[in-house]
Write an enzyme that holds these catalytic residues in place. Structure first.
Site, short mmCIF file in Angstrom:
data_model
loop_
_atom_site.label_atom_id
_atom_site.label_comp_id
_atom_site.label_asym_id
_atom_site.label_seq_id
_atom_site.Cartn_x
_atom_site.Cartn_y
_atom_site.Cartn_z
N CYS A 58 7.95 28.01 21.50
CA CYS A 58 9.39 27.74 21.58
C CYS A 58 10.14 28.43 20.46
O CYS A 58 11.36 28.62 20.55
CB CYS A 58 9.64 26.23 21.56
SG CYS A 58 8.96 25.40 20.11
N GLU A 100 13.89 19.08 22.90
CA GLU A 100 13.61 20.39 22.30
C GLU A 100 13.27 21.29 23.46
O GLU A 100 12.24 21.12 24.11
CB GLU A 100 12.46 20.27 21.29
CG GLU A 100 12.22 21.54 20.48
CD GLU A 100 11.09 22.36 21.03
OE1 GLU A 100 11.39 23.38 21.69
OE2 GLU A 100 9.93 22.01 20.82
#
Length: 676
Positions: free
Chosen positions: A297, A258
């Site tokens: 993120c 990720e």
């Protein structure tokens, strides 16, 4: 000032910093207060300890036992949040930011604990999908199952969420029955260490199930094999370096990434200034720019608005940003704290300068801004910076450069097709959001942008009161994205657990599949007991225990009475000629639900006993019409047992209704709650 030693927890011992230790500075004051890291850690021993102690202990537990462990662990951490909040201030996070991290991580663990109990069996094998018929007569079948990997999960986490980032990976890993070695980012590892201490000191976890490295991993990744998993959160460059290592590639080691993500938010064509949707859009953008000082993120990096609403969007967003008080995170008046470190501030400013080559900065000056209760120079502070790109089609850097802080760029679009194209220019993102009240807009975005995004978030006036926000990954839904975002996937409920398990196709007889999956498969051996199964308590019932009932004749009077009593006078039950014209029926037939009622009358034991309630009926199929004069009988079999609490458990019964020729007319699965 004596520096605090941030320790690693390796093979059952707390080990202090040593050779290769790095200094850690307070994000707010810039003062060095701790050291972490030890190049002499025996990572091979950690791997072996995880496999031999942690893995063995976790695999000996059922899914439900591990779920109860997670629930107890989450409850324990929940009682110690205040201490973690205080430590979190040193990362630059406000109390609201810390709750996203700490409460969010604990909440994720609670969700996986709940899903483990509700959606997984109290067993050691997880069955996946339906039984496949591989033979004509059903003596040879297939079934996919999941079992825990026999290695260790190495979790490499980012600096921005030192608690959530750990717990969101740990919860599915431990539920799967796999031990973990956690490696947090050094800048915020002091908070992760405190959380791990709480978990270890609780005595809830089996030895070896969780270990901690507050520093470098040494050559650990070179020691892994096909039974191990690496789950990484961080930059695309670091992910590429790690996943390209010879050992990872040679052994096909699972690598979940990720990483960078230039997430977009689209103001729908219908969301004009003055509408609730426009105001909602501005609020969402402001929140995602300032929460955690933009160090998320999932933060919004690109703001897409219709060309004719760009000016209004810039004015409204800038106005909200101007009211955002920047300062020491422990002040009640502070709405945005510091970045995590001076190095991160340097990186954000450098990336903002790159974006500024293609876009005009319309709000926020890093050389002139106010900070409450702290020194803007000594601390890692930057102001929110809003840019405007007038030519997004021609631009490159606004679509591939992520300033991991409170930085976002507004760009206009002429039509929805271009908006989708611009969103996709991110090259693969974790999330994109669309604020619109038009379902047609939502559908077009899904069809055009779904392949480039791990999550699409839609919000409008009807959902905004309960919506969770653009930037909030939920444990129920997948978190990850294609391309630039890493190509990985986390969370997503039980989907996330499967990443730490091996799916295997099992082929064999019904008895073999029943034994492996601990769920009775039709065609398996039936166990006959003298006592009616409804008179037997949960613990007394055996998988495969079966009752065969006597017969009942279905009469025309039964059909007509049921129709009159219920009001179901559908022509197939009442009109012989009309029913005969229907290709599915030979003439008038009994109601399907009449057959279910008669089936219950055949197998139910009416007296008070351990069966407490009928809670559901699954997988109902009507397989052959029944006419007046037919005789039906029932086979009732204990299919699966699932404890629910200390007082009762759920019994799943396989119910098969057959006619006088022995042909199946209906089948379903009945759920009851039975006392222990």
């Amino acid at each position: 000032m004596t520096l605090q030693d941030i320790r690693s927890f390796a093979h059952g011992e707390w080990i202090g910093p040593g050779a290769g230790a790095r200094e850690i500075a307070d994000a707010v004051t810039g003062e060095v207060f701790a050291t972490a890291g030890n190049d002499a850690l025996d990572v091979a021993a950690m791997r072996d300890y995880a496999r031999a102690k942690g893995g063995a202990a976790l695999r000996a537990m059922t899914f439900h036992e591990r779920a109860r462990m997670l629930k107890a662990l989450a409850a324990h951490l929940n009682e110690h949040r205040d201490a973690m909040y205080r430590l979190s201030f040193r990362t630059g996070a406000t109390l609201a930011d810390s709750k996203i991290d700490i409460d969010g991580g604990i909440g994720t663990m609670f969700v996986f604990a709940s899903k483990g109990r509700r959606e997984m069996p109290d067993a050691h094998v997880y069955t996946d999908g339906d039984v496949e018929q591989l033979s004509r007569s059903g003596t040879f079948l297939g079934q996919h199952v999941h079992t825990p990997l026999r290695g260790v999960a190495v979790h490499i986490n980012a600096f921005n969420f030192p608690v959530w980032g750990m717990l969101e990976k740990l919860a599915p890993t431990l539920l799967a029955g796999v031990p973990a070695i956690v490696k947090p980012a050094t800048a915020t590892c002091f908070l992760t260490e405190h959380c791990v201490r709480l978990m270890i000191d609780s005595g809830i976890l089996p030895d070896g199930s969780v270990q901690l490295v507050t520093g470098g991993l040494g050559n650990l990744l070179d020691l892994l094999d096909c039974q191990d998993v690496v789950s990484f959160t961080g930059s695309a460059d670091t992910a590429l370096k790690l996943r390209s290592s010879d050992n990872i590639l040679r052994n096909s080691i699972r690598f979940v990434a990720e990483q960078d993500s230039l997430n977009a938010s689209i103001l729908g064509p219908d969301a004009a200034p003055g509408t609730p949707e426009f105001d909602l859009f501005v609020k969402e953008v402001h929140r995602e720019m300032t929460a955690k000082a933009g160090q998320k993120c999932t933060a919004i990096r690109r703001i897409l608005a219709p060309d004719n609403h760009v000016e209004a969007a810039i004015e409204a967003i800038a106005a909200r940003l101007a009211k955002t008080r920047i300062g020491a995170p422990d002040l009640e008046t502070t709405r945005m704290g510091a970045l995590v470190s001076a190095a991160q501030r340097h990186d954000v400013l450098a990336k903002a300068e790159i974006i500024g080559r293609e876009a005009e900065r319309v709000h926020g000056d890093p050389a002139a801004f106010e900070v409450d209760g702290a020194d803007a120079v000594k601390g890692a502070f930057v102001p929110p910076m809003l840019f405007y790109c007038a030519a997004p089609d021609k631009a490159e850097r606004v679509h591939d450069t992520e300033a991991f802080g409170p930085v976002s760029t507004v760009m206009g679009y002429r039509d929805l097709e271009q908006a989708v194209e611009l969103a996709n220019r991110g090259g693969g993102s974790l999330v994109a959001s669309v604020v619109t009240g038009d379902p047609a807009v939502a559908r077009e975005v899904v069809l055009g942008a779904g392949a480039f995004h791990g999550r699409l978030y839609f919000n409008n006036r009807h959902s905004m009161a309960e919506a969770t926000g653009h930037g909030s990954p939920l444990p129920h839904m997948v978190h990850g994205g294609p391309g630039r975002a890493g190509g990985g996937e986390e969370l997503g409920g039980i989907r996330g657990v499967k990443h730490y398990m091996q799916r295997t196709a099992i082929q064999g007889s019904p008895d073999i599949l029943t034994a492996v999956g601990e769920t009775w498969v039709p065609g398996s051996v039936e166990i006959a007991e003298k006592a009616h199964p409804f008179t037997r308590r949960f613990g007394e019932l055996a998988i495969g225990e079966t009752l065969h009932t006597g017969e009942r004749v279905v009469t025309m009077d039964d059909i007509e009475h049921f129709a009159e009593f219920t009001g179901d006078t559908f022509y197939a039950h009442m009109d012989e000629d009309a029913a005969a014209r229907n290709p599915f029926f030979p003439g008038r037939v009994a109601h399907g639900y009449l057959l279910l009622s008669f089936a219950a009358g055949l197998f139910v034991e009416p007296n008070e006993g351990p069966v407490l309630a009928n809670t559901g009926l699954d997988n109902l199929r009507f397989m052959k019409p029944v006419q007046a004069g037919s005789r039906i009988s029932v086979r009732l079999t204990v299919m699966k047992k699932t404890p629910r609490n200390e007082d009762y458990g759920e019994v799943r019964w396989h119910v098969a209704i057959s006619d006088e020729a022995g042909e199946r007319v209906a089948e379903y699965e009945l759920l009851t709650m039975n006392a222990f």
